[in-house]
Design a protein around this motif. Structure first.
Motif, PDB file in Angstrom:
ATOM      1  N   ASN A 155       0.301  -1.169   0.089  1.00 58.92           N
ATOM      2  CA  ASN A 155       0.024   0.046   0.212  1.00 58.92           C
ATOM      3  C   ASN A 155       0.833   1.447  -0.262  1.00 58.92           C
ATOM      4  O   ASN A 155       0.578   2.423   0.131  1.00 58.92           O
TER       5      ASN A 155
ATOM      6  N   LYS B 271       2.672   4.517  -1.811  1.00 58.50           N
ATOM      7  CA  LYS B 271       2.618   4.907  -2.603  1.00 58.50           C
ATOM      8  C   LYS B 271       3.483   5.819  -3.012  1.00 58.50           C
ATOM      9  O   LYS B 271       4.332   6.296  -1.740  1.00 58.50           O
ATOM     10  N   SER B 272       3.640   6.684  -3.509  1.00 54.43           N
ATOM     11  CA  SER B 272       5.109   7.195  -4.375  1.00 54.43           C
ATOM     12  C   SER B 272       5.252   8.667  -3.923  1.00 54.43           C
ATOM     13  O   SER B 272       6.492   9.382  -3.112  1.00 54.43           O
ATOM     14  N   SER B 273       4.209   8.997  -3.052  1.00 54.69           N
ATOM     15  CA  SER B 273       4.105  10.202  -2.578  1.00 54.69           C
ATOM     16  C   SER B 273       3.975  10.514  -0.828  1.00 54.69           C
ATOM     17  O   SER B 273       4.852  10.643   0.017  1.00 54.69           O
ATOM     18  N   ASP B 274       4.293   8.552  -0.463  1.00 53.82           N
ATOM     19  CA  ASP B 274       4.808   8.888   1.077  1.00 53.82           C
ATOM     20  C   ASP B 274       6.264   8.347   1.709  1.00 53.82           C
ATOM     21  O   ASP B 274       6.029   8.294   2.502  1.00 53.82           O
TER      22      ASP B 274
END
Length: 311
Positions: free
Chosen positions: A125, A127-130
């Motif tokens: 789960n 995401k690249s922004s996380d």
């Protein structure tokens, strides 16, 4: 022949029943209760097609006599059936041919192995922004080629698991009640006594059958012999493992992870400590739950029954 099937089967299987058979199927997408099983015991069925979840013991079987002539189980194992009672009362028992399950169970075992070794579930789960994508971000796990995989039980399924593990470059050790010298030489496997296998392997995969010798084979003593931070994977039967002993081995951090496709009972009681152990992952007995395998098993049982009950 009047036939009762205790589970829903893949749709394509239905057409393979002989037209002259009167086939009744359990309509619900769940296992039958014992009360429901006893109800059909009074309905004069000649053939019963069941699953491993149906406990067909002497009390039930006695109620189904004298009409019941055969049982076909949609599994390789027959430990859920009182086979001795069946022999004494001329009830024939047919199980699925082992080769039909090998690929499905072996594929699944390697999936659990990869999941365990790399803990891929932790990344699903993200995401690249996380995250910050630096060089050592979330660095964990090992390559399979660096691990020793120990297999308990070198039947057809154990051999299929070994074949796949070797393809990943792992050293594969095994223990089996009977040493399989020809197979180990051909496949490049390393036979070890049970205690040695436990102490040397980074991962233990259990694929043996359940019987008097293997019941709770994995207990306090055997878990204590396992290498610290080892991974335990069981795709055989829940009864080969003492689950309280496993819970203690995980709580003490002697074992790293446990991945269980099977438990005893199934499911475990809701308050069982393994259900709340963050290092134990329990799956709902799905190793053979692929469409082609389920259809092949059902057709195999139908063919065996039809060959022996043609009227």
């Amino acid at each position: 022949m009047k036939v009762f099937v205790t589970a829903q089967l893949p749709k394509d299987v239905y057409k393979n029943f002989p037209l002259r058979w009167k086939v009744f199927m359990y309509p619900n997408f769940r296992s039958m209760t014992m009360e429901e099983l006893f109800e059909i015991a009074y309905d004069d069925y000649n053939i019963l097609i069941c699953t491993y979840k149906d406990k067909l013991q002497s009390k039930f079987l006695n109620q189904a006599l004298p009409q019941l002539k055969a049982i076909g189980t949609l599994s390789v194992g027959t430990d859920h059936i009182d086979v001795d009672f069946c022999k004494q009362n001329q009830i024939q028992v047919y199980n699925a041919s082992k080769h039909l399950l090998c690929d499905a169970v072996a594929d699944y075992s390697l999936a659990l192995l990869l999941l365990a070794v790399r803990r891929l579930d932790l990344d699903m789960n993200i995401k690249s922004s996380d995250v910050t994508w630096h060089y050592l971000y979330n660095c964990k796990g090992y390559t399979l080629s660096s691990l020793q995989v120990g297999i308990v039980g070198l039947g057809k399924i154990g051999q299929a698991i070994a074949k796949r593990s070797i393809a990943f470059g792992s050293q594969v050790n095994y223990f089996s009640r009977v040493r399989e010298i020809e197979i180990e030489q051909r496949m490049g496997l390393n036979y070890q006594p049970f205690s040695t296998l436990l102490s040397q392997s980074d991962v233990i995969i259990v694929s043996c059958s359940l019987n008097k010798q293997t019941y709770q084979l994995f207990n306090d003593s055997s878990f204590a012999l396992m290498k610290r931070n080892a991974i335990f994977i069981n795709v055989s039967r829940g009864g080969v493992c003492d689950h309280l002993a496993l819970s203690k081995a995980l709580d003490s951090q002697h074992l790293k992870y446990a991945f269980l496709d099977v438990t005893d009972p199934e499911p475990l009681p809701i308050h069982h400590p393994l259900n709340n152990n963050k290092n134990c992952f329990i799956f709902p007995h799905i190793a053979t739950n692929v469409i082609d395998s389920r259809a092949d098993i059902a057709n195999n049982i139908i063919t065996k029954l039809e060959a022996n009950f043609s009227v």
